[in-house]
Every structure is written in structure tokens, then in C-alpha cells.
Design a protein around this motif. Structure first.
Motif, mmCIF file in Angstrom:
data_model
loop_
_atom_site.group_PDB
_atom_site.id
_atom_site.type_symbol
_atom_site.label_atom_id
_atom_site.label_comp_id
_atom_site.label_asym_id
_atom_site.label_seq_id
_atom_site.Cartn_x
_atom_site.Cartn_y
_atom_site.Cartn_z
ATOM 1 N N ALA A 282 0.618 -1.218 0.142
ATOM 2 C CA ALA A 282 0.002 -0.229 0.159
ATOM 3 C C ALA A 282 0.932 1.256 0.029
ATOM 4 C CB ALA A 282 -0.916 0.029 1.052
ATOM 5 N N ASP A 283 0.417 2.416 -0.699
ATOM 6 C CA ASP A 283 0.897 3.698 -0.257
ATOM 7 C C ASP A 283 0.623 4.145 0.951
ATOM 8 O OD1 ASP A 283 1.625 3.464 -3.005
ATOM 9 O OD2 ASP A 283 -0.485 4.525 -3.709
ATOM 10 N N GLY A 284 1.212 5.262 1.323
ATOM 11 C CA GLY A 284 0.977 6.180 2.500
ATOM 12 C C GLY A 284 2.007 5.759 3.647
ATOM 13 N N TYR A 285 3.072 4.731 3.503
ATOM 14 C CA TYR A 285 4.245 4.626 4.417
ATOM 15 C C TYR A 285 5.177 5.606 4.301
ATOM 16 C CZ TYR A 285 2.168 -0.170 5.448
ATOM 17 O OH TYR A 285 1.512 -1.128 5.932
ATOM 18 N N PRO A 286 5.858 6.165 5.465
ATOM 19 C CA PRO A 286 7.015 6.809 5.034
ATOM 20 C C PRO A 286 8.149 6.044 4.712
ATOM 21 C CG PRO A 286 6.770 6.454 7.680
ATOM 22 C CD PRO A 286 5.537 5.881 6.728
ATOM 23 N N GLY A 287 9.115 6.719 4.216
ATOM 24 C CA GLY A 287 10.315 6.098 3.614
ATOM 25 C C GLY A 287 11.475 5.599 4.434
ATOM 26 N N ASN A 288 11.048 5.477 5.676
ATOM 27 C CA ASN A 288 12.001 5.076 6.724
ATOM 28 C C ASN A 288 12.164 3.478 6.857
ATOM 29 O OD1 ASN A 288 9.522 4.480 8.001
ATOM 30 N ND2 ASN A 288 10.162 5.992 9.755
#
Length: 449
Positions: A282-288
Motif C-alpha cells: 500500500a501507499d502512505g508509508y514513510p520512507g524509513n
């Protein structure tokens, strides 16, 4: 550099592979649970899941396939516990400023004091409010998806990263503990041949997952569950898969060749059992790193992988001895957004009612700011339980800054073992007294709706 030397050493030691033993640890520091567990590796797909399996007896290919298939069916509606570790010791006083406490003033924290006018309202409390960067935490809490424990820990807190983290992982204040609290539960309910029942998204096994009887596993970054070969498509691809499976049926007395063929068989069998692709997530996750690992965790759960317990290390260094004001807001923002995205992802997949996430750190920070614009190791910290079925709200009292322990630290009002016992009894219907030493002497919290 904000972290202390011990926290750096702790990370270096725990990156060692448990199955090969761990490097020497400084005198007085406990060995992580799981030290000495045997391990083997499985390649689950040419571009897919490279799995390291720990513990249990040697898995026969046929038994492995049968065990995973059976576990997939039996685990379709089984509850899952996900453990998320916020490493370094989160400053709960910064995350939840006690705005009405008379000691919470700029003189206590000259650079880290948060003006109450800029804080965010905490539902159910006027004594504490959220840090301005904790918007995602606040939203989860406001929606009843997050239960907050504002002062969790244990009596006579140990300020060592190694030791305190070890206590949380083994579920006891026992420096000699060799199994994790989740691992002991898996030893009771787990399958003999389902190593993914206790799954760590990371390079090494979480010590909380260390078992004595059944196999558990770790993998760094699952991509797409399938066998793919560049330039090979259609019928040729299917023929390649059949050849791969036939290769796994061959036997050999050679220890290397035999093991390689067995792994081919394991991989082919698991492919048949779990043939659905994971997808891109899914989208919406931060890139860490936490966002990436939680996205992978949701993908694995979403295709029906028979996971009963899972662990993720955020690798967000909250050991803020210096310059905390420069790093803490971003860390809290990114961790909160990763957790919120994970919860939203589970809900979108229709599996959120099966998943309970416990979020913890090894200790809190001292109330007083140090001379480097940071905070030192403390005692009472914060923990959260997240999910669609949690009651939400606040459990346990905030003790205030007027009465501290003998070291000048925040007193814990919730013992972490009480939280574990409550989760085991209410979420997975387990006998907490058989799994958590001394559980009979701890309070219980009503966690579920």
C-alpha cells in the motif's frame, strides 16, 4: 552523534547471527535470548523471500510442506501479535508533555520544554498532551485504535540498553533468560514444521521470538513471492518450474548437494502452498526502515502466510543524549506515520481484526535535561497497544514529576509483564501464568472492546 556508546555496541552485537553464537558481551550484560539456536536457510523464490529458519528439529522437505499447508488453513482466522521495538529509550515526557505538572517548566528542560500552547490535546487527559509532531499518534488514539501506557517499566530499573531490552524480550527481569516471551507462547501453540509462525522482518531473529521447541524465522525484505527468471515466460516458465520441482525430488548423500536439493524442494512446496503474489504494498508509508518493514509485514499477512507472532525493529535511534530537540520531532513523526499506515493497510485488507500490535521501548528518559541538550537513561517509559479491537484510551497513571525514584527518574506505574500477561490472556487465550514468571502477582488491564 546523539546515542551513547553502549547503544552502538548493543546494535553491533545484536546484528550477529544467533545461530552462530554472539560476540563476547561486556561483563554483567546478558546474552540475548536465542543465543546458540541452530539455523538453516531457505530460498523461497528466485526474487522472493530468503528465509533464515531458527530452532526446532531439522525440517524434512515433506514435513515442511505439509506443516505450512496445514498451518495456512488453521491460521486463516487466528489472532496475530506484532511487536514493534522503538530502540534507544523513547522520551515519554517529550512525547506526552505533562503540561499541568508544576515541575514541568523551562528550568527543568531549558531547550526541550514544549510550550503547552503548541501541544495537541490528548483524549481522556488534561494532565498530559501530545507533542506537536505526534499527529499520527494522536489520530490513532482519537479513533480508538491506540491504547496508551504513559509510565511503563519495572521496579529497580536497569539503565543499560542491553539489560533492560533483554528483560522486555524475555518477559522477565532475568538476565539468564534464554527464550522470548512470544517464543514461549509459540512453543505451546506452534506447529512443528511452520517456521514462519514466529516471523521477524529483519536480518536477525528478534530475541522475543526465541523458542525452545518449534522453528521460527527471519527475512530482511520479501519482494514478490514467485519464481522469476529474466527472459523466461509463458510455457517455458512453467517448464522451468517443473524442472525446479523435479530437482528437489532428487536425493544425495553429499551433505552440500543434499541440502541444496532439499531447499529446492522446500521452496517449490511452499510456492504451491502460497502461490499468491505479495504485490507492491500500500501507499502512505514513510520512507524509513520502520515504514518499509511494516509494509512488508502487511503484505505477508495479506496473502495468508501462517504467521502467529511477528517482530519489527524500528531502528529509530531514540537514545538522545545530545541535540534531542533536533532529532526527536522527526523521529516521532516518522514512527507515528509508519504505525498509522500499517493500521490503515491492515484495515484496507480486511485483516485488522486479527492483528494486535504492541509498541515498546527499553526505558524512558530522565525528567531533567542534561548539559548537551538531551536526556539520559531513565525508568518509566511509554508503550502502546494498537488495533481495531483495542479499547483505546489511557491505562495506568502518570505518576507526576513530584515523586521520583532514588535516581531521579520517573516511577513506572505499569509493569511491562502485566501488559504481556493481559495480551496473552485476552488476545490469544493463553495461560499467562505458565508463560510470564510471576504473572499471578501483576495487575491485568482490560485491553479489548
Amino acid at each position: 552523534m546523539s546515542g551513547c556508546n553502549e547503544n552502538v555496541r548493543a546494535g553491533q552485537v545484536r546484528r550477529a547471527v544467533a545461530g552462530e553464537g554472539l560476540p563476547a558481551i561486556e561483563p554483567g550484560m546478558p546474552l540475548p535470548a536465542g543465543t546458540g539456536m541452530t539455523r538453516r536457510s531457505l530460498l523461497l523464490g528466485g526474487a522472493g523471500l530468503a528465509l533464515t529458519v531458527f530452532g526446532g528439529r531439522m525440517l524434512a522437505p515433506e514435513a515442511f510442506a505439509e506443516g505450512v499447508a496445514a498451518a495456512s488453513a488453521s491460521s486463516a482466522d487466528a489472532p496475530v501479535i506484532v511487536s514493534v521495538f522503538l530502540s534507544g529509550g523513547v522520551d515519554g515526557i517529550a512525547l506526552l508533555p505533562p503540561v499541568t505538572d508544576p515541575r514541568y517548566t523551562p528550568s527543568l528542560r531549558p531547550t526541550l520544554w514544549v510550550d503547552p500552547a503548541g501541544t495537541l490535546a490528548l483524549r481522556g487527559s488534561t494532565a498530559m498532551r501530545w507533542h506537536p509532531s505526534a499527529t499520527a499518534f494522536k489520530d490513532l488514539h482519537d479513533r480508538g485504535r491506540l491504547t496508551l501506557f504513559p509510565a511503563i517499566g519495572y521496579t529497580n530499573a536497569n539503565g543499560s540498553h542491553f539489560t533492560s531490552r533483554h528483560f522486555y524480550e524475555v518477559g522477565a527481569t532475568d538476565p539468564d533468560g534464554v527464550t522470548g516471551w512470544l517464543g514461549r507462547w509459540l512453543d505451546v501453540v506452534g506447529e512443528d514444521h511452520n517456521p514462519v509462525q514466529g516471523f521477524t522482518v529483519g536480518q536477525t531473529l528478534s530475541p522475543s521470538m526465541a523458542t525452545a521447541r518449534v522453528a521460527v524465522a527471519a527475512a530482511e525484505s520479501p519482494q514478490q513471492y514467485d519464481f522469476t527468471t529474466p527472459g523466461v515466460y509463458g510455457g517455458w516458465h512453467q517448464e522451468l518450474l517443473r524442472g525446479y520441482e523435479r530437482l528437489g525430488t532428487l536425493t544425495s548423500s553429499d551433505p552440500v548437494l543434499g541440502a541444496a536439493r532439499a531447499m529446492h524442494r522446500d521452496a517449490a512446496d511452499l510456492r504451491r502452498s502460497l502461490s499468491a503474489p505479495l504485490g507492491s504494498g500500500a501507499d502512505g508509508y514513510p520512507g524509513n526502515r520502520l515504514g518499509s518493514r511494516l509494509r512488508d509485514m502487511a503484505r505477508l499477512l495479506g496473502v495468508g502466510l501462517p504467521i502467529r507472532a511477528a517482530a519489527v525493529d524500528a531502528h529509530a535511534d531514540f537514545d538522545t543524549h545530545a541535540g534531542q530537540g533536533d532529532t526527536f520531532p522527526e523521529q516521532i513523526d516518522e514512527c507515528g506515520r509508519a504505525l498509522a499506515a500499517f493500521q490503515a493497510d491492515l484495515e484496507a485488507r480486511g485483516i485488522a481484526d486479527r492483528v494486535l500490535t504492541v509498541i515498546w521501548s527499553e526505558f524512558g528518559r530522565r525528567p531533567d535535561e542534561n548539559g548537551s541538550g538531551g536526556t539520559d537513561h531513565g525508568a518509566g517509559g511509554v508503550a502502546f497497544v494498537m488495533g481495531t479491537r483495542v479499547r483505546g484510551g489511557i491505562e495506568g497513571e502518570f505518576p507526576g514529576l513530584q515523586s521520583l525514584d532514588g535516581e531521579g527518574n520517573l516511577l513506572p506505574t505499569t509493569d511491562f509483564r502485566a501488559l504481556y500477561a493481559s495480551i496473552l490472556e485476552q488476545w490469544v487465550d493463553a495461560d499467562a501464568e505458565a508463560l510470564i514468571p510471576g504473572a499471578a502477582g501483576f495487575a491485568r488491564y482490560a485491553l479489548l472492546r
